[in-house]
Design an enzyme around this catalytic site. Structure first.
Site, PDB file in Angstrom:
ATOM      1  N   GLN A 117      30.814  34.665  50.303  1.00  0.00           N
ATOM      2  CA  GLN A 117      31.902  35.231  50.126  1.00  0.00           C
ATOM      3  C   GLN A 117      31.901  36.780  51.033  1.00  0.00           C
ATOM      4  OE1 GLN A 117      32.768  34.361  45.782  1.00  0.00           O
ATOM      5  NE2 GLN A 117      34.525  35.480  46.574  1.00  0.00           N
ATOM      6  N   GLU A 142      30.424  36.313  45.639  1.00  0.00           N
ATOM      7  CA  GLU A 142      30.875  37.596  46.328  1.00  0.00           C
ATOM      8  C   GLU A 142      29.499  38.689  46.587  1.00  0.00           C
ATOM      9  OE1 GLU A 142      33.953  39.928  44.297  1.00  0.00           O
ATOM     10  OE2 GLU A 142      33.516  41.691  45.242  1.00  0.00           O
ATOM     11  N   ARG A 171      37.997  47.401  36.605  1.00  0.00           N
ATOM     12  CA  ARG A 171      39.257  46.459  36.353  1.00  0.00           C
ATOM     13  C   ARG A 171      39.743  46.283  35.087  1.00  0.00           C
ATOM     14  NH1 ARG A 171      42.710  44.056  40.228  1.00  0.00           N
ATOM     15  NH2 ARG A 171      41.465  44.471  42.272  1.00  0.00           N
ATOM     16  N   ARG A 199      36.793  35.303  39.261  1.00  0.00           N
ATOM     17  CA  ARG A 199      38.207  35.476  39.389  1.00  0.00           C
ATOM     18  C   ARG A 199      39.116  36.131  38.314  1.00  0.00           C
ATOM     19  NH1 ARG A 199      41.328  29.649  40.514  1.00  0.00           N
ATOM     20  NH2 ARG A 199      42.872  30.200  41.909  1.00  0.00           N
ATOM     21  N   PHE A 256      37.996  39.471  37.461  1.00  0.00           N
ATOM     22  CA  PHE A 256      37.069  40.509  37.708  1.00  0.00           C
ATOM     23  C   PHE A 256      37.306  41.637  36.654  1.00  0.00           C
ATOM     24  CE2 PHE A 256      35.558  44.033  40.627  1.00  0.00           C
ATOM     25  CZ  PHE A 256      34.446  43.419  40.909  1.00  0.00           C
ATOM     26  N   GLU A 286      44.114  35.452  42.085  1.00  0.00           N
ATOM     27  CA  GLU A 286      43.292  35.678  40.904  1.00  0.00           C
ATOM     28  C   GLU A 286      44.565  35.692  39.796  1.00  0.00           C
ATOM     29  OE1 GLU A 286      41.457  38.974  42.250  1.00  0.00           O
ATOM     30  OE2 GLU A 286      39.706  38.442  41.080  1.00  0.00           O
TER      31      GLU A 286
END
Ligand code: LUZ
Ligand code: MOS
Length: 756
Positions: free
Chosen positions: A191, A226, A304, A336, A338, A705
């Protein structure tokens, strides 16, 4: 518009890493992973392995010419282990041979002597021992300590969520080729092409401009690629660097499951206070994130969690603290949502427990506390909210009172089957929480035949971003979609890409395409205005026809491009976009980190078989805040896929490590994911058009997401069904709600805690 990949997907013609034709002379790699979760390497004996047939060479950390380091946020992760191992499967050596089979046979002959050290798998134990990846962080608004005295109800508890295996259909892998003068071409299932390029450069000790990373598409990423694609790409590049031969490594499923990190499990504490009218007055939460053996992306995931600690609600007094805890598991990573889903589960558990304690349905608390436009999030951003809108529309069109009445009647009539329902509002912030990552570039070429080639930093991983990029170019030029081709993501064409992540890829790269196309269009308009002696504002293009003052003049796109070339204007443009207005100050934990939020409400209904503990998700009815969807087929696919992935995380998917840090759920026979039978029988998605000005591409809000979090509703619907069978059931707030766990709830046994 259909996904532009749908035809080639259906015919099996789409190209993934493993479809790249093999080049003569290719060698195949296999990584030797640590058999122990923690220890000191006393001896590594490669002698027998090196003598095995087909072996070209075996690499260790000693062969890394640059820095033996791939940590992105914190430099704490070696490419190959040096003197210590920190998790089972941690790469220690790389075998490179003439065939995959020979590489694997040789790998079995590697002998390693490890002096064991204590193993930690539980994040709370890690915190007690001071094993933190980064210092803890606290978000605060109001004054929680003073607020408890205003509360009529105060409820405390714990809430735990398990990890989740990404299970992208295409496993991790890379294929590297020597170019001239020491340059290397890397095909990677990543990614983050730039992440691969940057870390390969660090490890090989060469400049980034010598590394071409190219990505056609991925068979799924979900966050697992990622950061964690870099390892395999750099290992191949290391072998190519030394051997000057192409090297390929495509992990088999069990290698992938054992050696790569997953969604971070969390163990959390909550305390929630409400006044007598059910307004949430205060909320205090503490999160213990299981980061695994290295930082990877966990510090960003942690952040997050805090940004989403109050989900869709306004709470005036909040104190949320998060610890990133080091354990001896593979480094956990982006998945997804995060960290957002992990934080949102905790406040939903707190509300659910408060509702049970007070004796009201949870929705009464949920609906009363939805965040409104103008309310402040604990991190200082002022909300632009669609929470109430989604909730109200869901109530209007899905009539949950009717569903509730039917459930009551059903439960009164049935002894061994019970139904339950839940509401799940969601609120998800769009933007990378690290502000500098919110930038993107696009390169647009118009060729002399009028065809258009577009390159961006976006990676297609099944989410349909290439279709959206094509739509943007097509719309701005007003040309036929067949004219536009989206090219591979390549670090020689597009530099310094942020990973395709954070649901922000279409927004960031789409706006860069928009900027580049508009610049070319402006030049085309200028020469047209000269040709017809009108002003530029009187020139437009409609469906390949050039219009002057709105009327056709027998002049079309092909002719226009020909003229553009003859007049020697630039038919190419590089566009750069950085969303304005984003800022964040981590010292005071305040700012405006998100371009906007996405909202929605899901109503879930389940039926539990109270004899067996098995269950069925009858329906999930969703009102989702799309802005103005630019592609309803793709966006619907994202909602359906996200929802089912969320249901899997909440119900079936059970990652189990034993006390030695060994993954027990290491294959699809022991790790259950949702299949067609566990998909809700009915998924009803209402596209709520929320046409306010926003920073989304063509006002089509990010959709990657947010829908995963609708799956959290299934967990609470199941609890409610269990309660209908056994009102005195006492269950921890812990996931996944497997049939075994449901059964324990039904028979009133305290559930065993799953080791994660
Ligand atoms: N990745 C990242 C993400 O690096 N930063 C983020 O804020 C983020 N958010 C969601 C998913 N991936
Ligand atoms: Mo992601 S979790 O947006 O890679």
């Amino acid at each position: 518009m259909k996904n532009i990949d749908s035809n080639s997907h259906l015919r099996g013609e789409s190209i993934y890493l493993d479809d790249v034709p093999l080049v003569a002379g290719t060698l195949f790699a296999a990584a030797f992973g640590s058999p122990h979760a923690h220890g000191k390497i006393l001896n590594l004996d490669l002698s027998e392995a090196e003598k095995m047939p087909g072996v070209a060479r075996i690499f260790t950390y000693k062969d890394v010419p640059g820095e033996n380091q791939i940590g992105g946020i914190v430099p704490d992760e070696p490419l190959l282990a040096e003197h210590h191992v920190h998790f089972q499967g941690m790469p220690v050596a790389l075998v490179v041979a003439e065939s995959v089979e020979e590489a694997k046979m040789a790998m079995k002959k590697i002998k390693i002597d490890i002096e064991p050290l204590p193993i930690i798998t539980d994040p709370r134990v890690a915190r007690e021992k001071g094993e933190l990846i980064v210092p803890p962080r606290t978000f605060k608004i109001g004054d929680v300590d003073a607020a408890w005295s205003q509360c009529a109800h105060i409820v405390e508890g714990t809430a735990d969520t398990n990890g989740q295996e990404h299970l992208y259909i295409e496993t991790q892998g890379a294929y590297t080729f020597p170019l001239e003068n020491g340059s290397i071409r890397i095909i990677s299932s990543t990614q983050g092409p730039t992440a691969v390029q940057r870390h390969a450069a660090i490890c090989l000790g060469i400049p980034m401009h010598m590394l071409e990373v190219d990505v056609t598409r991925l068979g799924g990423g979900f966050g697992g690629k990622e950061d964690q694609a870099s390892m395999w790409a750099i290992l191949c590049a290391l072998a190519t660097y030394h051997l000057k031969r192409p090297v390929k490594y495509s992990l088999d499923r069990m290698e992938d499951m054992r050696m790569t990190g997953k969604r971070n499990p969390y163990s959390s504490d909550f305390k929630i206070g409400l006044d007598k009218d059910l307004n949430i007055i205060a909320y205090e939460s503490t999160y213990h994130q299981n980061a695994g053996a290295a930082a990877d992306l966990s510090p960003a995931v942690l952040e997050r969690t805090l940004f989403h600690s109050t989900n869709s609600y306004f709470v005036p007094n909040v104190k949320a603290t998060a610890y990133s805890c080091r354990t001896n598991l593979p480094p956990n990573t982006a998945f997804r949502g995060f960290g957002g889903p992990q934080g949102m589960f905790v406040i939903e558990a707190a509300i659910h427990k408060a509702a049970e304690t007070i004796g009201v349905p949870a929705w009464e608390i949920q609906s009363r506390n939805l965040i409104k436009t103008g309310d402040e999030f604990p991190f200082g951003q002022i909300a632009e909210s669609e929470a109430k809108e989604c909730w109200v529309v869901a109530n209007q069109i899905f009539e949950p009172e009717k569903i509730e009445k039917e459930i009551k009647a059903f439960n009164a009539e049935n002894v061994l089957f019970k139904k339950g329902m839940s509401f799940m509002p969601i609120c998800f912030g769009i933007s990378f929480t690290k502000t500098p990552m919110n930038q993107a570039r696009a390169l647009v070429h118009v060729y002399t035949d009028g065809s258009v080639g577009v390159s961006t930093g976006a990676v297609e991983m099944g989410q349909g971003v290439n279709t959206k990029m094509l739509q943007v170019a097509t719309q701005i030029f007003s040309i036929h979609p067949n004219r536009v081709k989206i090219h591979t993501t390549n670090t020689f064409r597009i530099a310094n890409t942020s990973p395709s992540a954070a649901s922000a890829t279409a927004d960031l790269n789409g706006k860069a395409v928009e900027i580049a196309c508009n610049a070319i269009l402006d030049r085309l308009k200028t020469i047209t205005a000269e040709k017809f002696s009108v002003s530029e504002t009187e020139v437009s293009i409609d469906n390949e026809e050039v219009l002057i003052k709105g009327s056709p003049v027998g002049y079309n796109w092909s002719q226009l491009i020909q003229d553009g070339y003859l007049k020697r204007i630039a038919l190419s443009e590089h566009g750069h976009y950085a969303p304005p207005g984003l800022h964040y100050d981590a010292k005071i934990e305040k700012g405006h980190p998100f371009a906007y939020h996405v909202f929605g409400t899901a109503i879930t209904e389940v039926t539990v078989d109270c004899l067996r503990g098995t269950y069925l998700v009858n329906s999930v009815k969703i009102v989702h805040d799309f802005g103005t969807s630019m592609n309803t087929a793709i966006d619907r696919g994202q909602i359906e896929g996200g929802l089912v992935q969320g249901i899997g995380w909440m119900t079936l998917e059970e990652i189990v490590y034993d006390e030695n840090g060994r993954l027990r759920s290491n294959a699809l026979s022991t790790y259950k994911v949702p299949d067609i039978y566990s998909v809700p029988k009915e998924i009803d998605i209402k596209f709520l058009k929320t046409e306010k000005d926003n920073m989304a591409i063509l006002k089509s809000k990010a959709v990657g997401e947010p829908p995963l979090m609708y799956g959290i509703g299934t967990y609470f619907a199941l609890r409610n069904a269990i309660k209908a069978y056994r009102p005195d059931a006492e269950m921890e707030y812990a996931t996944p709600m497997t049939p075994e766990r449901v059964l324990m709830g039904l028979v009133g046994k305290k559930q065993e805690k799953v080791t994660v």
